[in-house]
Write a protein that holds these residues in place. Structure first.
Motif, PDB file in Angstrom:
ATOM      1  N   UNK A  88      10.724  34.054   1.382  1.00 50.88           N
ATOM      2  CA  UNK A  88       9.848  35.055   2.010  1.00 50.88           C
ATOM      3  C   UNK A  88       9.434  34.532   3.378  1.00 50.88           C
ATOM      4  N   UNK A  89       9.457  35.387   4.393  1.00 49.90           N
ATOM      5  CA  UNK A  89       8.973  34.990   5.709  1.00 49.90           C
ATOM      6  C   UNK A  89       8.215  36.145   6.348  1.00 49.90           C
ATOM      7  N   UNK A  90       7.330  35.803   7.280  1.00 48.95           N
ATOM      8  CA  UNK A  90       6.415  36.781   7.872  1.00 48.95           C
ATOM      9  C   UNK A  90       6.526  36.770   9.382  1.00 48.95           C
ATOM     10  N   UNK A  91       6.432  37.962   9.977  1.00 49.58           N
ATOM     11  CA  UNK A  91       6.279  38.101  11.422  1.00 49.58           C
ATOM     12  C   UNK A  91       4.912  38.728  11.651  1.00 49.58           C
ATOM     13  N   UNK A  92       4.058  38.014  12.370  1.00 47.53           N
ATOM     14  CA  UNK A  92       2.698  38.464  12.593  1.00 47.53           C
ATOM     15  C   UNK A  92       2.594  39.301  13.859  1.00 47.53           C
TER      16      UNK A  92
END
Length: 248
Positions: A88-92
């Protein structure tokens, strides 16, 4: 529907306040997020959307309840294994780029994971977001839209199973909005990535999502397919929100 990637059951998140009280900012009785779908989370500021995203990325544990990710439980007393966290990865909304070249920023996550020989993957990620010609430029010299695209490339080069996006196009010009939306759509369609998108833009939710969830005061009011959500909502508050009326 396919098998759920996430299932949230009885999940709450409580934060302390300066006065010493506690404030419940999220209360989700049951939510399933399915493999290879784009789920848009909409609602007013303070509704709990970003908090939910942090729980989905295992940045914080729930105060109560359980989040199942690929069958593995995540709860106040059970951590998510690193191997699954890395899927899982996030772009803020505000990209935190290093004071290095665009190339080094995109490479950063791979270096942390010990994946040194990934030149083709980095080039492909930069090509996908339209930044290949700026690979050697300092990331601090990028425009707002270019910086957000660099952050997106840094996430995508990791080839995540789940991509979490927190207002990825807020305050960007139409060109960058369109480009980022196209990248998100392609990532979902071509790679089969599950995407959870927090957005204030209901038009963006309608363009991109398969399902839309409305959050109000930390609770999920309605989750439905795009057409049902916008054309045939079950809850009158959903209809009011779609029409742009004040519901809070």
């Amino acid at each position: 529907m396919s098998q759920p990637v996430y299932r949230l059951q009885g999940v709450t998140k409580v934060y302390p306040t300066p006065s010493g009280q506690e404030r419940c900012v999220l209360q989700v009785e049951d939510l399933r997020i399915f493999r290879s779908e784009i789920l848009a989370l909409v609602g007013p500021s303070g509704a709990g959307k970003s908090t939910l995203l942090r729980l989905l990325n295992f940045l914080e544990p729930p105060t109560q309840g359980t989040i199942h990710f690929l069958g593995q439980p995540f709860s106040p007393d059970r951590e998510m294994p690193l191997a699954l966290r890395r899927r899982v990865t996030t772009v803020f909304q505000r990209p935190a780029l290093l004071n290095r070249s665009v190339w080094e920023n995109v490479r950063y996550g791979l270096r942390l994971r010990g994946e040194g020989n990934a030149r083709e993957r980095i080039q492909a990620a930069l090509e996908l977001v339209g930044l290949r010609e700026l690979a050697d430029q300092s990331a601090r010299q990028l425009s707002g839209g270019e910086a957000q695209r660099a952050a997106l490339a840094r996430a995508l080069v990791l080839e995540p199973d789940v991509l979490l996006l927190d207002e990825p196009t807020a305050n960007l010009d139409p060109y960058n909005v369109g480009l980022i939306e196209d990248v998100v759509r392609r990532t979902n369609q071509e790679r089969g990535a599950t995407v959870v998108l927090v957005t204030h833009n209901v038009f963006q939710a309608r363009r991109l999502a398969h399902r839309v969830a409305l959050l109000l005061e930390g609770r999920i009011i309605e989750v439905a397919g795009v057409e049902d959500f916008f054309e045939r909502p079950c809850d009158p508050r959903t209809g009011a929100f779609v029409r742009g009326e004040m519901i809070y």
